[in-house]
Design a protein around this motif. Structure first.
Motif, PDB file in Angstrom:
ATOM      1  N   TRP A 331       0.806  -1.211   0.000  1.00 21.50           N
ATOM      2  CA  TRP A 331       0.000   0.000   0.000  1.00 21.50           C
ATOM      3  C   TRP A 331       0.846   1.271   0.000  1.00 21.50           C
ATOM      4  N   HIS A 332       1.869   1.330   0.868  1.00 22.72           N
ATOM      5  CA  HIS A 332       2.647   2.567   0.957  1.00 22.72           C
ATOM      6  C   HIS A 332       3.487   2.784  -0.300  1.00 22.72           C
ATOM      7  N   PHE A 333       3.880   1.683  -0.977  1.00 24.01           N
ATOM      8  CA  PHE A 333       4.585   1.845  -2.247  1.00 24.01           C
ATOM      9  C   PHE A 333       3.644   2.429  -3.302  1.00 24.01           C
ATOM     10  N   GLU A 334       2.440   1.870  -3.379  1.00 21.48           N
ATOM     11  CA  GLU A 334       1.470   2.364  -4.357  1.00 21.48           C
ATOM     12  C   GLU A 334       1.056   3.794  -4.046  1.00 21.48           C
ATOM     13  N   ASP A 335       0.935   4.109  -2.769  1.00 23.37           N
ATOM     14  CA  ASP A 335       0.510   5.447  -2.386  1.00 23.37           C
ATOM     15  C   ASP A 335       1.565   6.494  -2.748  1.00 23.37           C
ATOM     16  N   ALA A 336       2.823   6.069  -2.800  1.00 18.59           N
ATOM     17  CA  ALA A 336       3.901   7.016  -3.117  1.00 18.59           C
ATOM     18  C   ALA A 336       3.972   7.344  -4.602  1.00 18.59           C
ATOM     19  N   ARG A 339       2.214   9.545 -10.335  1.00 26.94           N
ATOM     20  CA  ARG A 339       1.974   9.627 -11.775  1.00 26.94           C
ATOM     21  C   ARG A 339       2.286   8.287 -12.428  1.00 26.94           C
ATOM     22  N   PRO A 340       1.315   7.368 -12.422  1.00 25.20           N
ATOM     23  CA  PRO A 340       1.565   6.044 -12.998  1.00 25.20           C
ATOM     24  C   PRO A 340       1.361   5.984 -14.503  1.00 25.20           C
ATOM     25  N   TYR A 341       1.086   7.104 -15.136  1.00 26.20           N
ATOM     26  CA  TYR A 341       0.834   7.135 -16.572  1.00 26.20           C
ATOM     27  C   TYR A 341       2.022   7.783 -17.286  1.00 26.20           C
ATOM     28  N   PHE A 342       2.031   7.692 -18.605  1.00 26.36           N
ATOM     29  CA  PHE A 342       3.127   8.244 -19.402  1.00 26.36           C
ATOM     30  C   PHE A 342       2.917   9.728 -19.645  1.00 26.36           C
ATOM     31  N   HIS A 343       4.007  10.476 -19.580  1.00 30.07           N
ATOM     32  CA  HIS A 343       4.018  11.854 -20.052  1.00 30.07           C
ATOM     33  C   HIS A 343       5.452  12.256 -20.309  1.00 30.07           C
ATOM     34  N   VAL A 344       5.602  13.232 -21.211  1.00 33.24           N
ATOM     35  CA  VAL A 344       6.948  13.680 -21.551  1.00 33.24           C
ATOM     36  C   VAL A 344       7.531  14.594 -20.489  1.00 33.24           C
ATOM     37  N   LYS A 345       6.717  15.110 -19.602  1.00 38.46           N
ATOM     38  CA  LYS A 345       7.235  15.966 -18.538  1.00 38.46           C
ATOM     39  C   LYS A 345       8.096  15.143 -17.586  1.00 38.46           C
ATOM     40  N   PRO A 346       9.199  15.716 -17.102  1.00 35.01           N
ATOM     41  CA  PRO A 346      10.084  14.958 -16.207  1.00 35.01           C
ATOM     42  C   PRO A 346       9.400  14.622 -14.885  1.00 35.01           C
ATOM     43  N   LEU A 352      10.950   9.048  -8.848  1.00 32.29           N
ATOM     44  CA  LEU A 352      11.935   8.073  -9.315  1.00 32.29           C
ATOM     45  C   LEU A 352      12.401   7.177  -8.173  1.00 32.29           C
ATOM     46  N   ARG A 353      12.613   7.793  -7.016  1.00 33.48           N
ATOM     47  CA  ARG A 353      13.028   7.002  -5.857  1.00 33.48           C
ATOM     48  C   ARG A 353      11.923   6.029  -5.427  1.00 33.48           C
ATOM     49  N   ALA A 354      10.677   6.456  -5.566  1.00 35.19           N
ATOM     50  CA  ALA A 354       9.554   5.588  -5.188  1.00 35.19           C
ATOM     51  C   ALA A 354       9.509   4.347  -6.073  1.00 35.19           C
ATOM     52  N   TRP A 355       9.725   4.514  -7.364  1.00 32.10           N
ATOM     53  CA  TRP A 355       9.730   3.353  -8.257  1.00 32.10           C
ATOM     54  C   TRP A 355      10.909   2.431  -7.946  1.00 32.10           C
ATOM     55  N   HIS A 356      12.072   3.008  -7.712  1.00 35.96           N
ATOM     56  CA  HIS A 356      13.231   2.172  -7.370  1.00 35.96           C
ATOM     57  C   HIS A 356      12.985   1.397  -6.078  1.00 35.96           C
ATOM     58  N   LEU A 420      10.967   7.369 -20.357  1.00 31.22           N
ATOM     59  CA  LEU A 420      12.023   8.221 -20.898  1.00 31.22           C
ATOM     60  C   LEU A 420      13.279   8.220 -20.038  1.00 31.22           C
ATOM     61  N   TYR A 421      13.367   7.276 -19.089  1.00 26.62           N
ATOM     62  CA  TYR A 421      14.516   7.206 -18.185  1.00 26.62           C
ATOM     63  C   TYR A 421      15.292   5.923 -18.459  1.00 26.62           C
ATOM     64  N   GLU A 422      16.535   6.094 -18.907  1.00 28.03           N
ATOM     65  CA  GLU A 422      17.355   4.943 -19.280  1.00 28.03           C
ATOM     66  C   GLU A 422      17.601   3.988 -18.126  1.00 28.03           C
ATOM     67  N   GLU A 423      17.704   4.517 -16.928  1.00 26.94           N
ATOM     68  CA  GLU A 423      18.096   3.686 -15.788  1.00 26.94           C
ATOM     69  C   GLU A 423      17.122   2.539 -15.541  1.00 26.94           C
ATOM     70  N   PHE A 424      15.828   2.761 -15.775  1.00 29.95           N
ATOM     71  CA  PHE A 424      14.840   1.711 -15.523  1.00 29.95           C
ATOM     72  C   PHE A 424      14.857   0.658 -16.625  1.00 29.95           C
ATOM     73  N   TRP A 425      15.061   1.084 -17.860  1.00 30.21           N
ATOM     74  CA  TRP A 425      15.194   0.105 -18.942  1.00 30.21           C
ATOM     75  C   TRP A 425      16.434  -0.769 -18.727  1.00 30.21           C
ATOM     76  N   THR A 426      17.523  -0.128 -18.335  1.00 31.79           N
ATOM     77  CA  THR A 426      18.752  -0.888 -18.099  1.00 31.79           C
ATOM     78  C   THR A 426      18.559  -1.878 -16.954  1.00 31.79           C
ATOM     79  N   ARG A 427      17.890  -1.445 -15.921  1.00 29.64           N
ATOM     80  CA  ARG A 427      17.657  -2.339 -14.785  1.00 29.64           C
ATOM     81  C   ARG A 427      16.780  -3.523 -15.180  1.00 29.64           C
ATOM     82  N   TYR A 428      15.789  -3.280 -16.014  1.00 26.83           N
ATOM     83  CA  TYR A 428      14.908  -4.359 -16.455  1.00 26.83           C
ATOM     84  C   TYR A 428      15.676  -5.371 -17.301  1.00 26.83           C
ATOM     85  N   THR A 429      16.525  -4.892 -18.204  1.00 27.79           N
ATOM     86  CA  THR A 429      17.299  -5.817 -19.026  1.00 27.79           C
ATOM     87  C   THR A 429      18.262  -6.642 -18.176  1.00 27.79           C
ATOM     88  N   GLN A 430      18.821  -6.038 -17.149  1.00 33.98           N
ATOM     89  CA  GLN A 430      19.711  -6.793 -16.265  1.00 33.98           C
ATOM     90  C   GLN A 430      18.945  -7.880 -15.523  1.00 33.98           C
TER      91      GLN A 430
END
Length: 727
Positions: A331-336, A339-346, A352-356, A420-430
């Protein structure tokens, strides 16, 4: 909850923000029914790998008759050109799409939507708009095809699944026997792809209600049983609906025959035992001669039905409690996540820390399940015990597979918001590479060819991945494609040259660097950079100092004021045979002194030439000659500081005592040797500045400076800090 891409228009193409929580992706390929259906409609969908993006060529709708619709709207070409001239400007695209929607021109809208979705395929709202456009134009099959292609790109989009299902419900003839079967198949595909999403409640509810409308109460119960095991945002409402469903119908109508018979037998046995006990009590109180009232054996009383319902809820309550525990963990992860949708805004750092953090926790849960703390590696099991333990092992494997699928679902959800963040794609491939190389490759392809076409790091990671797994052809293709997309990027050309060198193709590596040198003559700094790289390759690996020398000399003709070129040429000569290169070294020094370099740089080159003469000269006279020239240069360029370094201080100096006060050093200091040229540094003078006690032989402090101890171009060029050398 769609993001805003322009005024009044969400980034996903919706006018409201109520449902963007559902936009997500799924790592699994689209289920079989969807693939078959897309083939029927002319789609290019293939299994098992998800496509990297929509292919506009696959939208093979009939050609639009311009005389029916009229000509292309007046401002279309202007807005189209603005979007294509700057394809990364999201606002230009939304302006174009809004204009086409206002003009209600099918051909223009179709053309704009195809181009937009090829670049921004995660905007699920525009897939919905595209499907509605085709449906209004009378192309129902094309509307279905658009939904299928959208779901192949974002299979975790609950909104798009619901839109697709509603489209089928509105276009299929439900009187045909195959129509309900197809709808049910699509529902199954939907819950398989998106059912584990934390915000998938609306999809489950729609499935349950549809089964009830079809009169399939047992199917509705089965779906409710499944969702009771899924941690979702509205998990408690599903349990309430299950209770309502159970109490509104007879148990035999909602339970599977096997469960109903099992519970019926259990409850009747319990009921008989209760009646027997009650009969004994009543028999003692019954008047003499009165018989016990008969109860029909085959009759199921309401009391029995109620007991069956109680037993059903007892079983489900355990499932509900376990699921509630899973929800509380997340719950606390989801609550953090805001913006779970796509947008070009940073995204901000907190998001970013919440997703990590969420990914860290989910992967830790998987690793915890894969460990068996009770396993004894030295324990030997008998054949019988192995057979007995097999079902438990299979169950543990199923748990691990389920948790792995949940991790993948979370990664795909993350790659919606953080596309649009390389770090998450790289982490997924690893994460995937350790399990399946092809799946990791598919993620690299999706990242580089759709979402991150202008991000060089992820492309170079992909090339490294392919080289590591032995596919040099694909690694070359990736780097070549990147260089075409981002021409002039120095690090990409160096990666290509290094790839060929590691493959044993030294001539190809040299050719790439020579090409870079030739193409960069209009940019002196970049030209010098490539020239140094090429010279090092020829010297160190080609073992050809003459060719390396020629490269550096040609570069100096273009950039005579580049101290790095002078330094590398000097180091090349110094590294050769000292007997044969003495003249060449002095020529390098003379050339540097005549070049438009900074005074302190010229002094350093002169010092280096003096050092070489001291180390390798055959005669003291030649050493003294170089020394005199160096002293002359110091007097011309070095100023007071260099004079002090060579012992020309005043007879009195200030020195600090232990208590920090300044005291005068008497002129009656011990006499020193007369100032004559010598080949070793004089002893330090009492009270003098010890850092200044360097004659021509005291060059070690300079020579040990890292930027002049070797080629030193890495730090000087900030090679690890950026892609382009400073201009």
């Amino acid at each position: 909850m769609a993001a805003e891409g322009s005024e009044g228009m969400s980034g996903n193409g919706e006018l409201d923000e109520s449902s963007a929580m559902e936009a997500s992706q799924d790592p699994a390929s689209l289920p079989t029914e969807m693939v078959e259906m897309s083939e029927e409609n002319g789609s290019t969908a293939e299994a098992p790998e998800p496509p990297v993006g929509p292919n506009p060529d696959s939208f093979s709708m009939p050609p639009a008759a311009e005389d029916e619709e009229g000509e292309i709207p007046a401002d279309f070409e202007r807005l189209w050109k603005a979007a294509h001239d700057n394809p990364q400007d999201f606002t230009s695209w939304t302006d174009l799409l809004q204009y086409c929607e206002q003009e209600s021109h099918v051909t223009a809208s179709r053309r704009a939507l195809e181009a937009f979705l090829a670049r921004y395929p995660l905007c699920y709202g525009y897939w919905k708009k595209f499907a509605d456009l085709e449906r209004r134009a009378g192309y129902n099959n094309k509307a279905e095809e658009v939904c299928v292609q959208g779901l192949q790109v974002i299979p975790l989009s609950v909104d798009l699944w619901i839109h697709f299902i509603n489209l089928l419900l509105g276009t299929l003839d439900m009187n045909l026997p195959e129509s309900p079967t197809r709808i049910r198949s699509v529902f199954e595909d939907a819950v398989h792809a998106a059912g584990l999403d934390f915000h998938s409640d609306r999809l489950w509810d729609l499935y349950i209600e549809w089964e009830k409308e079809q009169g399939n109460m047992r199917n509705a119960t089965s779906v409710l049983d499944r969702v009771l095991r899924v941690p979702t945002q509205l998990y408690n409402t599903h349990y309430d609906k299950f209770k309502e469903h159970l109490n509104s119908h007879e148990p035999k109508d909602v339970l599977s025959p096997e469960e109903y018979e099992e519970l019926r037998t259990l409850c009747r046995q319990s009921q008989k035992a209760e009646r027997a006990e009650q009969a004994q009590e009543e028999e003692a109180e019954r008047p003499p001669g009165e018989e016990e009232p008969a109860t029909p054996e085959g009759t199921d009383t309401e009391e029995l039905m109620q007991k069956i319902r109680e037993q059903v809820l007892i079983r489900r309550d355990k499932v509900y409690q376990d699921n509630e525990g899973e929800v509380r963990k997340r719950w606390h992860f989801e609550d953090a996540i805001k913006r779970p949708y796509f947008h070009v805004k940073p995204l901000d750092r907190l998001q970013l820390r919440a997703w990590h953090s969420y990914l860290d926790w989910e992967i830790a849960q998987l690793n915890k399940d894969t460990k068996d703390p009770n396993q004894d590696p030295d324990q030997t099991a008998t054949e019988g015990s192995e057979v007995t333990a097999q079902p438990q092992e299979e169950s543990e494997d199923a748990v691990v597979a389920h948790d792995d699928y949940r991790v993948r679902i979370l990664f795909e959800r993350c790659l919606i918001a953080c596309a649009l963040y390389e770090e998450f794609w790289t982490r997924y491939t690893q994460y995937l590479e350790a399990q399946n190389v092809d799946e990791a490759r598919a993620v690299f392809r999706r990242a580089c060819e759709v979402h991150l076409t202008y991000k060089p790091n992820i492309h170079m990671h992909w090339a490294t991945f392919e080289e590591r797994h032995g596919d040099l052809t694909e690694a070359r293709r990736v780097l070549e494609a990147l260089e075409k997309t981002l021409p002039g990027l120095a690090v990409v050309r160096l990666r290509r040259a290094a790839l060929e060198r590691r493959a044993g193709h030294l001539d190809h590596s040299e050719a790439l660097l020579r090409e870079a040198v030739a193409e960069s003559k209009e940019k002196p700094m970049l030209h010098a950079f490539y020239s140094i790289k090429l010279a090092r390759l020829l010297l160190k690996l080609g073992r050809n100092p003459s060719r390396a020398r020629r490269v550096l000399q040609e570069a100096l003709d273009i950039s005579p004021d580049n101290d790095k070129l002078h330094l590398n040429l000097l180091e090349l000569e110094v590294s050769g045979d000292p007997w044969a290169s003495a003249e060449a070294v002095q020529e390098c020094v003379t050339r540097a002194l005549a070049a438009p370099l900074a005074p302190h740089t010229k002094i350093l080159f002169s010092q280096r030439g003096l050092q070489f003469a001291e180390d390798y000269s055959n005669s003291i006279q030649s050493v003294l000659t170089v020394y005199e020239e160096h002293q002359k240069l110091l007097r011309e360029l070095g100023g007071t500081k260099r004079e002090a370094e060579n012992g020309d201080e005043d007879s009195e100096k200030l020195s600090k005592s232990d208590d920090g006060s300044a005291v005068a050093v008497s002129a009656q200091a011990p006499p020193t040797m007369p100032h004559v040229p010598i080949t070793t540094p004089p002893p330090p003078v009492m009270g003098a500045d010890m850092t200044a006690q360097t004659g021509y032989g005291g060059y070690s402090s300079w020579y040990q400076q890292p930027q002049y101890g070797s080629y030193g171009y890495q730090n000087t060029w900030n090679y690890n800090q950026g892609y382009y050398p400073p201009s």
